[in-house]
Design an enzyme around this catalytic site. Structure first.
Site, mmCIF file in Angstrom:
data_model
loop_
_atom_site.group_PDB
_atom_site.id
_atom_site.type_symbol
_atom_site.label_atom_id
_atom_site.label_comp_id
_atom_site.label_asym_id
_atom_site.label_seq_id
_atom_site.Cartn_x
_atom_site.Cartn_y
_atom_site.Cartn_z
ATOM 1 N N HIS A 150 0.842 -1.199 0.000
ATOM 2 C CA HIS A 150 0.000 0.000 0.000
ATOM 3 C C HIS A 150 0.877 1.250 0.000
ATOM 4 O O HIS A 150 2.091 1.172 0.185
ATOM 5 C CB HIS A 150 -0.938 0.011 1.219
ATOM 6 C CG HIS A 150 -2.106 -0.931 1.081
ATOM 7 N ND1 HIS A 150 -2.034 -2.255 1.434
ATOM 8 C CD2 HIS A 150 -3.354 -0.733 0.584
ATOM 9 C CE1 HIS A 150 -3.183 -2.841 1.173
ATOM 10 N NE2 HIS A 150 -4.012 -1.955 0.659
ATOM 11 N N LYS A 154 0.132 4.549 4.783
ATOM 12 C CA LYS A 154 -0.754 3.581 5.466
ATOM 13 C C LYS A 154 0.100 2.825 6.491
ATOM 14 O O LYS A 154 0.976 2.051 6.125
ATOM 15 C CB LYS A 154 -1.373 2.604 4.459
ATOM 16 C CG LYS A 154 -2.328 1.600 5.102
ATOM 17 C CD LYS A 154 -2.943 0.693 4.044
ATOM 18 C CE LYS A 154 -3.757 -0.429 4.642
ATOM 19 N NZ LYS A 154 -5.038 -0.004 5.191
ATOM 20 N N THR A 160 -7.763 -6.306 4.841
ATOM 21 C CA THR A 160 -8.074 -7.361 3.867
ATOM 22 C C THR A 160 -7.078 -8.506 4.001
ATOM 23 O O THR A 160 -7.466 -9.685 3.961
ATOM 24 C CB THR A 160 -8.019 -6.774 2.438
ATOM 25 O OG1 THR A 160 -8.995 -5.744 2.346
ATOM 26 C CG2 THR A 160 -8.276 -7.837 1.392
#
Ligand SMILES: NC(=O)c1ccc[n+]([C@@H]2O[C@H](COP(=O)([O-])OP(=O)(O)OC[C@H]3O[C@@H](n4cnc5c(N)ncnc54)[C@H](OP(=O)(O)O)[C@@H]3O)[C@@H](O)[C@H]2O)c1
Length: 250
Positions: A150, A154, A160
């Site tokens: 990511h 982040k 997920t």
């Protein structure tokens, strides 16, 4: 024509609204958000400020809808849920971080109407989840690792990726997180066999994928009786039905 109310008009909600507007058989009746419309925002005529159950009850009665799609915040179901269920309005909630109490409320609402909660609503991630679980059923002994990438800012491990680890019954320590520039979202499940390697990869390109997933979720949900559902479950059911209908040449 399916009449839809969209709740939440932030980063995700805006992209979802654009996807809904592209569907000829969907009528986006209104968009609810916390604050009043701001000048320059798209769809100014559709926006409504709603925070309480009374606000939602009035909106449902003045501008009736068949279904709600919620990309707002986990607590908003407490306000719109009871008046929506009382009117048999179907609910697709995409909020990622419901508390156990909010999830219990969603399940209770499922006694009156159709409710689907999906913290990961893209078609791709749900397919990846089903495919990964299928491969693990075929080879329960295979080595499995998860890689997620990511954008640089982040900090936390991808929710997920954690969900994939739980579904595959592997430790969170099997997740490798890379933080790189502006990567939108990359998830990879690697299956290490003795003589072969299988990689299942999903890359997010734009938030519009949330809208595509929400429409698919709603279409599947409307095929069901009242109850509480998850997207992965309805997707698997849909795939198995479609495969069973395929005729296999003799
Ligand atoms: N399932 C998935 O795959 C998926 C993907 C993306 C996002 N999400 C979820 O979608 C939600 C929104 O994400 P985002 O990134 O778009 O956030 P965001 O940019 O902060 O936008 C939130 C929007 O929701 C509205 N809102 C917040 N609380 C509300 C309430 N109680 N009642 C009515 N409206 C409310 C806000 O109103 P104002 O504009 O007036 O402030 C804003 O329009 C989050 O819960 C996130 O977890 C899920």
């Amino acid at each position: 024509m399916l009449r839809i109310g969209l709740i939440g008009f932030g980063k995700a909600g805006r992209a979802v609204a654009e996807v809904l507007q592209e569907h000829a058989d969907i009528h986006l009746a209104w968009i609810a958000r916390r604050s009043p419309p701001r000048s320059g925002d798209p769809f100014p005529d559709l926006q409504q400020s709603c925070t309480s159950s009374d606000d939602y009850a009035q909106l449902f009665d003045s501008k009736p809808v068949d279904a709600l799609i919620d990309f707002s915040s986990p607590d908003s179901i407490e306000a719109y849920g009871p008046p929506a269920a009382a009117r048999s309005i179907a609910i697709v909630s995409a909020n990622s971080a419901h508390t156990p109490e909010q999830l219990a409320l969603a399940q209770t609402l499922g006694r009156q109407t159709r409710v689907l909660c999906s913290p990961n609503i893209t078609l791709g991630i749900n397919f990846l989840l089903i495919a990964a679980k299928s491969l693990k059923k075929i080879a329960p002994w295979v080595d499995i690792a998860i890689v997620e990438e990511h954008f640089r800012s982040k900090h936390e491990v991808s929710g997920t990726a954690k969900r994939l680890a739980t579904a595959l019954d592997i430790e969170e320590s099997s997740i490798t997180s890379l933080r790189l520039g502006g990567v939108v979202g990359h998830h990879e499940v690697v299956f290490g066999f003795p003589h072969q390697t299988v990689r299942l990869v999903h890359d997010s390109i734009s938030r519009h994928a949330f809208g595509t997933g929400a429409v698919f979720a709603l279409q599947r949900l409307l095929e069901q009786p009242a109850g509480f559902y998850q997207l992965e479950q309805l997707m698997l059911q849909h795939v198995l039905t479609q495969l069973a209908e395929d005729t296999i040449p003799a």
